[in-house]
Motif scaffolding. Structure first.
Motif, PDB file in Angstrom:
ATOM      1  N   LEU A  19       0.845  -1.183   0.000  1.00 44.67           N
ATOM      2  CA  LEU A  19       0.000   0.000   0.000  1.00 44.67           C
ATOM      3  C   LEU A  19       0.884   1.237   0.000  1.00 44.67           C
ATOM      4  CD1 LEU A  19      -2.657  -1.059   2.660  1.00 44.67           C
ATOM      5  CD2 LEU A  19      -2.509  -1.669   0.238  1.00 44.67           C
ATOM      6  N   SER A  20       0.453   2.256  -0.726  1.00 42.74           N
ATOM      7  CA  SER A  20       1.193   3.518  -0.796  1.00 42.74           C
ATOM      8  C   SER A  20       0.298   4.655  -0.334  1.00 42.74           C
ATOM      9  CB  SER A  20       1.657   3.797  -2.226  1.00 42.74           C
ATOM     10  OG  SER A  20       2.526   2.784  -2.687  1.00 42.74           O
ATOM     11  N   CYS A  21       0.916   5.631   0.272  1.00 44.46           N
ATOM     12  CA  CYS A  21       0.219   6.842   0.714  1.00 44.46           C
ATOM     13  C   CYS A  21       1.044   8.031   0.256  1.00 44.46           C
ATOM     14  CB  CYS A  21       0.068   6.835   2.228  1.00 44.46           C
ATOM     15  SG  CYS A  21      -0.632   8.357   2.913  1.00 44.46           S
ATOM     16  N   VAL A  22       0.536   8.741  -0.738  1.00 43.71           N
ATOM     17  CA  VAL A  22       1.235   9.908  -1.273  1.00 43.71           C
ATOM     18  C   VAL A  22       0.681  11.162  -0.619  1.00 43.71           C
ATOM     19  CG1 VAL A  22       1.787  11.233  -3.334  1.00 43.71           C
ATOM     20  CG2 VAL A  22       1.660   8.740  -3.456  1.00 43.71           C
ATOM     21  N   ALA A  23       1.581  11.930  -0.032  1.00 40.18           N
ATOM     22  CA  ALA A  23       1.186  13.142   0.683  1.00 40.18           C
ATOM     23  C   ALA A  23       1.433  14.378  -0.175  1.00 40.18           C
ATOM     24  CB  ALA A  23       1.975  13.247   1.978  1.00 40.18           C
ATOM     25  N   SER A  24       0.551  15.353  -0.056  1.00 44.48           N
ATOM     26  CA  SER A  24       0.732  16.621  -0.755  1.00 44.48           C
ATOM     27  C   SER A  24       0.151  17.748   0.077  1.00 44.48           C
ATOM     28  CB  SER A  24       0.074  16.581  -2.138  1.00 44.48           C
ATOM     29  OG  SER A  24      -1.310  16.353  -2.031  1.00 44.48           O
ATOM     30  N   GLY A  25       0.652  18.952  -0.155  1.00 45.63           N
ATOM     31  CA  GLY A  25       0.144  20.110   0.563  1.00 45.63           C
ATOM     32  C   GLY A  25       0.813  20.370   1.895  1.00 45.63           C
ATOM     33  N   PHE A  26       1.783  19.552   2.254  1.00 48.05           N
ATOM     34  CA  PHE A  26       2.533  19.781   3.490  1.00 48.05           C
ATOM     35  C   PHE A  26       3.876  19.049   3.369  1.00 48.05           C
ATOM     36  CE2 PHE A  26       2.209  15.635   5.674  1.00 48.05           C
ATOM     37  CZ  PHE A  26       1.208  15.026   4.924  1.00 48.05           C
ATOM     38  N   THR A  27       4.783  19.355   4.276  1.00 48.12           N
ATOM     39  CA  THR A  27       6.107  18.733   4.251  1.00 48.12           C
ATOM     40  C   THR A  27       6.079  17.451   5.061  1.00 48.12           C
ATOM     41  OG1 THR A  27       7.132  20.925   4.083  1.00 48.12           O
ATOM     42  CG2 THR A  27       8.552  19.091   4.716  1.00 48.12           C
ATOM     43  N   LEU A  28       6.141  16.322   4.361  1.00 53.02           N
ATOM     44  CA  LEU A  28       6.026  15.022   5.008  1.00 53.02           C
ATOM     45  C   LEU A  28       7.099  14.813   6.071  1.00 53.02           C
ATOM     46  CD1 LEU A  28       4.570  12.270   5.039  1.00 53.02           C
ATOM     47  CD2 LEU A  28       6.226  11.501   3.311  1.00 53.02           C
ATOM     48  N   ASP A  29       8.288  15.403   5.865  1.00 49.05           N
ATOM     49  CA  ASP A  29       9.417  15.196   6.776  1.00 49.05           C
ATOM     50  C   ASP A  29       9.079  15.497   8.229  1.00 49.05           C
ATOM     51  OD1 ASP A  29      12.178  15.907   4.647  1.00 49.05           O
ATOM     52  OD2 ASP A  29      10.070  16.042   4.083  1.00 49.05           O
ATOM     53  N   TYR A  30       8.119  16.372   8.473  1.00 46.91           N
ATOM     54  CA  TYR A  30       7.862  16.867   9.820  1.00 46.91           C
ATOM     55  C   TYR A  30       6.756  16.136  10.562  1.00 46.91           C
ATOM     56  CZ  TYR A  30      10.514  20.846   8.004  1.00 46.91           C
ATOM     57  OH  TYR A  30      11.469  21.651   7.437  1.00 46.91           O
ATOM     58  N   TYR A  31       6.172  15.124   9.914  1.00 41.06           N
ATOM     59  CA  TYR A  31       5.001  14.472  10.506  1.00 41.06           C
ATOM     60  C   TYR A  31       5.143  12.956  10.560  1.00 41.06           C
ATOM     61  CZ  TYR A  31       2.572  18.910   9.958  1.00 41.06           C
ATOM     62  OH  TYR A  31       2.203  20.220  10.048  1.00 41.06           O
ATOM     63  N   ALA A  32       4.625  12.403  11.646  1.00 41.16           N
ATOM     64  CA  ALA A  32       4.427  10.963  11.690  1.00 41.16           C
ATOM     65  C   ALA A  32       3.186  10.634  10.862  1.00 41.16           C
ATOM     66  CB  ALA A  32       4.235  10.505  13.131  1.00 41.16           C
ATOM     67  N   ILE A  33       3.175   9.451  10.295  1.00 38.40           N
ATOM     68  CA  ILE A  33       2.049   8.993   9.478  1.00 38.40           C
ATOM     69  C   ILE A  33       1.581   7.638  10.002  1.00 38.40           C
ATOM     70  CG2 ILE A  33       1.310   8.251   7.177  1.00 38.40           C
ATOM     71  CD1 ILE A  33       1.792  11.230   7.322  1.00 38.40           C
ATOM     72  N   GLY A  34       0.287   7.489  10.067  1.00 35.56           N
ATOM     73  CA  GLY A  34      -0.283   6.235  10.532  1.00 35.56           C
ATOM     74  C   GLY A  34      -1.151   5.582   9.473  1.00 35.56           C
ATOM     75  N   TRP A  35      -1.318   4.290   9.634  1.00 31.35           N
ATOM     76  CA  TRP A  35      -2.265   3.529   8.809  1.00 31.35           C
ATOM     77  C   TRP A  35      -3.351   2.972   9.732  1.00 31.35           C
ATOM     78  CZ3 TRP A  35      -2.588   2.946   3.570  1.00 31.35           C
ATOM     79  CH2 TRP A  35      -1.476   3.304   2.797  1.00 31.35           C
ATOM     80  N   PHE A  36      -4.580   3.138   9.290  1.00 33.96           N
ATOM     81  CA  PHE A  36      -5.741   2.599   9.980  1.00 33.96           C
ATOM     82  C   PHE A  36      -6.466   1.655   9.026  1.00 33.96           C
ATOM     83  CE2 PHE A  36      -6.182   5.376  13.743  1.00 33.96           C
ATOM     84  CZ  PHE A  36      -5.266   6.363  13.429  1.00 33.96           C
ATOM     85  N   ARG A  37      -7.347   0.850   9.575  1.00 32.61           N
ATOM     86  CA  ARG A  37      -8.217   0.043   8.728  1.00 32.61           C
ATOM     87  C   ARG A  37      -9.585  -0.060   9.380  1.00 32.61           C
ATOM     88  NH1 ARG A  37      -5.484  -6.008   9.381  1.00 32.61           N
ATOM     89  NH2 ARG A  37      -6.089  -6.358  11.574  1.00 32.61           N
ATOM     90  N   GLN A  38     -10.576  -0.264   8.529  1.00 39.11           N
ATOM     91  CA  GLN A  38     -11.942  -0.415   9.022  1.00 39.11           C
ATOM     92  C   GLN A  38     -12.646  -1.476   8.213  1.00 39.11           C
ATOM     93  OE1 GLN A  38     -14.258   3.210   9.277  1.00 39.11           O
ATOM     94  NE2 GLN A  38     -15.571   2.293  10.829  1.00 39.11           N
ATOM     95  N   ALA A  39     -13.047  -2.525   8.899  1.00 37.31           N
ATOM     96  CA  ALA A  39     -13.803  -3.606   8.289  1.00 37.31           C
ATOM     97  C   ALA A  39     -15.294  -3.305   8.435  1.00 37.31           C
ATOM     98  CB  ALA A  39     -13.456  -4.926   8.953  1.00 37.31           C
ATOM     99  N   PRO A  40     -16.123  -3.873   7.559  1.00 42.82           N
ATOM    100  CA  PRO A  40     -17.570  -3.631   7.646  1.00 42.82           C
ATOM    101  C   PRO A  40     -18.113  -3.988   9.030  1.00 42.82           C
ATOM    102  CG  PRO A  40     -17.034  -4.725   5.597  1.00 42.82           C
ATOM    103  CD  PRO A  40     -15.779  -4.727   6.415  1.00 42.82           C
ATOM    104  N   GLY A  41     -18.857  -3.063   9.602  1.00 40.91           N
ATOM    105  CA  GLY A  41     -19.475  -3.306  10.892  1.00 40.91           C
ATOM    106  C   GLY A  41     -18.551  -3.205  12.084  1.00 40.91           C
ATOM    107  N   LYS A  42     -17.298  -2.818  11.845  1.00 45.56           N
ATOM    108  CA  LYS A  42     -16.324  -2.725  12.934  1.00 45.56           C
ATOM    109  C   LYS A  42     -15.799  -1.303  13.058  1.00 45.56           C
ATOM    110  CE  LYS A  42     -14.733  -7.517  12.859  1.00 45.56           C
ATOM    111  NZ  LYS A  42     -13.532  -8.411  12.843  1.00 45.56           N
ATOM    112  N   GLU A  43     -15.233  -1.006  14.209  1.00 50.07           N
ATOM    113  CA  GLU A  43     -14.637   0.301  14.432  1.00 50.07           C
ATOM    114  C   GLU A  43     -13.298   0.413  13.700  1.00 50.07           C
ATOM    115  OE1 GLU A  43     -16.497   1.295  18.844  1.00 50.07           O
ATOM    116  OE2 GLU A  43     -14.332   1.195  18.560  1.00 50.07           O
ATOM    117  N   ARG A  44     -12.920   1.643  13.433  1.00 52.55           N
ATOM    118  CA  ARG A  44     -11.620   1.876  12.817  1.00 52.55           C
ATOM    119  C   ARG A  44     -10.519   1.438  13.775  1.00 52.55           C
ATOM    120  NH1 ARG A  44     -10.687   7.773  10.505  1.00 52.55           N
ATOM    121  NH2 ARG A  44     -12.343   7.054   9.131  1.00 52.55           N
TER     122      ARG A  44
END
Length: 125
Positions: A19-44
């Motif tokens: 999976l890829s996450c392309v960031a734009s509109g801000f400087t990625l270097d300064y931020y932590a990035i997280g991945w979440f997932r949500q299955a049907p009927g379940k919480e994120r």
């Protein structure tokens, strides 16, 4: 600020995706990035987080040893390599920008200020 997730798909149990996450509109270097997932009927669910300069990586117990997060600031991209997929990994996967440079716990949505649109991962048994 935009985060564009891609790379999802339909795979058999035991398969892999990147999976890829392309960031734009801000400087990625300064931020932590997280991945979440949500299955049907379940919480994120928080899956993984990578701090700035790759100084720290966090994995939820459910994915530890199977998922690998990485970042390439020069390409404004964060990756999530998902290996040995299981049917219970089926979900929409989102990347999100943390409000800061670290992956402090608890790993909750309210600590992230921007989410991408998500990419579907479906694992067949």
């Amino acid at each position: 600020v935009q985060l564009q997730a891609s790379g999802g798909g339909l795979v058999q149990s035991g398969g892999s995706l990147r999976l890829s996450c392309v960031a734009s509109g801000f400087t990625l270097d300064y931020y932590a990035i997280g991945w979440f997932r949500q299955a049907p009927g379940k919480e994120r669910e928080g899956v993984s987080c990578i701090a700035v300069s790759d100084s720290y990586r966090y994995y939820a117990d459910s994915v530890k040893g199977r998922f690998t997060i990485s970042r390439d600031n020069a390409k404004n991209t964060v990756y999530l390599l998902v290996d040995n997929l299981k049917p219970e990994d089926t979900a929409v996967y989102y990347c999100a920008r943390r409000t800061g440079s670290s992956c402090y716990l608890p790993f909750v949505s309210r600590s992230y200020d921007y989410f991408g649109q998500g990419t579907q991962v479906t694992v067949s048994s």
